[in-house]
Design a protein around this motif. Structure first.
Motif, PDB file in Angstrom:
ATOM      1  N   VAL A  47       0.843  -1.202   0.000  1.00 38.28           N
ATOM      2  CA  VAL A  47       0.000   0.000   0.000  1.00 38.28           C
ATOM      3  C   VAL A  47       0.876   1.250   0.000  1.00 38.28           C
ATOM      4  N   VAL A  48       1.941   1.229   0.830  1.00 35.98           N
ATOM      5  CA  VAL A  48       2.850   2.382   0.868  1.00 35.98           C
ATOM      6  C   VAL A  48       3.511   2.570  -0.492  1.00 35.98           C
ATOM      7  N   LEU A  49       3.932   1.477  -1.117  1.00 35.60           N
ATOM      8  CA  LEU A  49       4.546   1.582  -2.444  1.00 35.60           C
ATOM      9  C   LEU A  49       3.574   2.148  -3.467  1.00 35.60           C
ATOM     10  N   VAL A  50       2.323   1.699  -3.409  1.00 40.75           N
ATOM     11  CA  VAL A  50       1.328   2.228  -4.347  1.00 40.75           C
ATOM     12  C   VAL A  50       1.120   3.719  -4.103  1.00 40.75           C
ATOM     13  N   VAL A  51       1.038   4.106  -2.832  1.00 43.81           N
ATOM     14  CA  VAL A  51       0.853   5.531  -2.525  1.00 43.81           C
ATOM     15  C   VAL A  51       2.062   6.329  -3.005  1.00 43.81           C
ATOM     16  N   VAL A  52       3.267   5.810  -2.744  1.00 43.26           N
ATOM     17  CA  VAL A  52       4.481   6.502  -3.200  1.00 43.26           C
ATOM     18  C   VAL A  52       4.494   6.590  -4.719  1.00 43.26           C
ATOM     19  N   GLU A  53       4.125   5.502  -5.376  1.00 46.56           N
ATOM     20  CA  GLU A  53       4.078   5.514  -6.844  1.00 46.56           C
ATOM     21  C   GLU A  53       3.081   6.550  -7.345  1.00 46.56           C
ATOM     22  N   LEU A  54       1.907   6.605  -6.699  1.00 42.60           N
ATOM     23  CA  LEU A  54       0.918   7.610  -7.105  1.00 42.60           C
ATOM     24  C   LEU A  54       1.452   9.031  -6.904  1.00 42.60           C
ATOM     25  N   VAL A  55       2.132   9.250  -5.776  1.00 44.20           N
ATOM     26  CA  VAL A  55       2.690  10.578  -5.514  1.00 44.20           C
ATOM     27  C   VAL A  55       3.752  10.912  -6.558  1.00 44.20           C
ATOM     28  N   VAL A  56       4.620   9.925  -6.868  1.00 43.60           N
ATOM     29  CA  VAL A  56       5.657  10.156  -7.874  1.00 43.60           C
ATOM     30  C   VAL A  56       5.024  10.436  -9.228  1.00 43.60           C
ATOM     31  N   VAL A  57       4.017   9.648  -9.585  1.00 42.84           N
ATOM     32  CA  VAL A  57       3.332   9.876 -10.870  1.00 42.84           C
ATOM     33  C   VAL A  57       2.691  11.262 -10.883  1.00 42.84           C
ATOM     34  N   GLU A  58       2.081  11.641  -9.775  1.00 44.28           N
ATOM     35  CA  GLU A  58       1.460  12.975  -9.710  1.00 44.28           C
ATOM     36  C   GLU A  58       2.515  14.067  -9.831  1.00 44.28           C
ATOM     37  N   LEU A  59       3.671  13.855  -9.161  1.00 40.50           N
ATOM     38  CA  LEU A  59       4.746  14.844  -9.269  1.00 40.50           C
ATOM     39  C   LEU A  59       5.274  14.930 -10.702  1.00 40.50           C
ATOM     40  N   VAL A  60       5.418  13.773 -11.344  1.00 47.19           N
ATOM     41  CA  VAL A  60       5.877  13.770 -12.741  1.00 47.19           C
ATOM     42  C   VAL A  60       4.862  14.471 -13.621  1.00 47.19           C
ATOM     43  N   ILE A  61       3.584  14.164 -13.395  1.00 46.19           N
ATOM     44  CA  ILE A  61       2.533  14.830 -14.191  1.00 46.19           C
ATOM     45  C   ILE A  61       2.564  16.340 -13.936  1.00 46.19           C
ATOM     46  N   ASP A  62       2.699  16.719 -12.643  1.00 44.18           N
ATOM     47  CA  ASP A  62       2.787  18.158 -12.335  1.00 44.18           C
ATOM     48  C   ASP A  62       3.990  18.791 -13.046  1.00 44.18           C
ATOM     49  N   GLU A  63       5.141  18.087 -13.016  1.00 42.20           N
ATOM     50  CA  GLU A  63       6.334  18.619 -13.683  1.00 42.20           C
ATOM     51  C   GLU A  63       6.109  18.743 -15.184  1.00 42.20           C
TER      52      GLU A  63
END
Length: 131
Positions: free
Chosen positions: A85-101
């Motif tokens: 679950v933590v990995l999925v949340v981290v992945e979502l945050v990373v994906v969101e950060l990449v999308i934001d970038e």
């Protein structure tokens, strides 16, 4: 006759003494057998009780080990699920950060393109006005 009677009495006394000795020996033999039987039964009962105690102890130890293993398995599964679950949340945050970038880069690129177009238009207008 007296000698025969005395002899018979002596023989009877000897026989009585032999019978008494035989009875005593048989009684002692019976007591020894009874004692051996009692000791055998006591030893057998003690051995059976020890075996039962050992088997019960082994079963209790096996039960405790099985329960502990089940608890360990449940804890490991829970930890793995939490990590996933933590990995999925981290992945979502990373994906969101990449999308934001990417969005920021796109906005910057569009802004730069707009500025370039505006600059070209301004230069064109200035050139037209000058000419």
């Amino acid at each position: 006759v007296v000698l025969v009677v005395v002899e018979l009495v002596v023989v009877e006394l000897v026989i009585d003494e032999l019978v008494v000795e035989l009875v005593v020996e048989v009684s002692v033999a019976v007591l020894v057998v009874e004692l051996v039987v009692v000791v055998y039964v006591v030893v057998l009962v003690v051995v059976v009780l020890l075996v039962v105690v050992v088997v019960v102890d082994v079963l209790v130890v096996e039960l405790v080990v099985v329960v502990l293993l089940e608890v360990v398995v449940v804890v490991v599964v829970l930890v793995v699920e939490i990590v996933l679950v933590v990995l999925v949340v981290v992945e979502l945050v990373v994906v969101e950060l990449v999308i934001d970038e990417l969005v920021v880069e796109l906005v910057v690129e569009v802004s730069v393109a707009v500025l370039v177009v505006e600059l070209v238009v301004v230069v064109y207008v200035v050139v037209l006005v000058v000419v």
